[in-house]
Design an enzyme around this catalytic site. Sequence first.
Site, PDB file in Angstrom:
ATOM      1  CE1 TYR A 134     -37.441  -1.207   4.877  1.00  0.00           C
ATOM      2  CE2 TYR A 134     -37.896  -1.074   2.288  1.00  0.00           C
ATOM      3  CZ  TYR A 134     -36.949  -1.631   3.710  1.00  0.00           C
ATOM      4  OH  TYR A 134     -36.471  -2.949   3.360  1.00  0.00           O
ATOM      5  CE  LYS A 163     -39.569  -2.567   6.366  1.00  0.00           C
ATOM      6  NZ  LYS A 163     -39.949  -3.538   4.699  1.00  0.00           N
TER       7      LYS A 163
END
Length: 291
Positions: A134, A163
């Site tokens: 992330y 992400k």
Amino acid sequence: MKPEGVYVPSITPFDKHGEIVFDALETLIEYWVDGGVSGIVANASTGEAPYLSREEKKKIIEFMIDKVDGRAQVFAGTGAMGTRETIELTRDAKEAGAETALVTTPFFFKPTGDEIAMHFIDLMDAVDLPVILYNVPKFTGYSVDPKTVARISEESSGLVAMKDSSSNPGAMAEVIRLCGDRINALSGSADMILPTLMLGGKGAIVAVANVIPAPCVGIVEAYRRNDLTAAGKGQHTASYVNKVLVRENPQIAAIKTALNQMGYGAGVPRKPLTPLDDAVAEKIRAAMKKA
């Protein structure tokens, strides 16, 4: 299985005393599943994960898995400042039944590329659970270098996706170029859902999906059937809602306000975050009518 589609980084409903309201969370789970999402992420940043205790995080994952009942995937945010704590939280998530861990890059101290790489490699050596890296500069203070992501993907098959919340299409394109099909690229910004797909990405994990799950899913579905006009219209909606709820207002409070106005018991933020005042809430009500 590599994640693709649209995922909800779920909010956590709190009452005025700061306690989790599980009945409200169950109602929201039904709304998200009915919206067609591929999965739900427990204990994400949108869920105020830094303000949750370790025990609360376990309970939320277990509750979500029980209520989703196989209708969507359930992931868990397990990022922490240090590698040891990240490993502990990821083990908890695996034991609770989460299918994949969403792991923020280390924060507070700014790590080097080598330190970031070893953080993720050590984690995946320690816990046999797929990991989504992330990248969220607005919370960590830096953006991970695409070459670092590529190195991790080369050295560990446990990394299944990234992400990216940087809203940087150039960086997204470079991650996809360097990593190929080793990992799936997912947008972490609602503004980048369609651009990410067009660059070769596979979907999104976006905060506004809490409020508009079906329209976000519709972007991916329209793109897959090559209906770029419909996909573009869906992107316009997602970007507008993102502007109202994320860019122009405090994200957590604004998302909860919008859901409360829709009739869902999203509750209030956990302190030190506070609810929006009435005047701002009314502006959000008026703005969301145009979505």
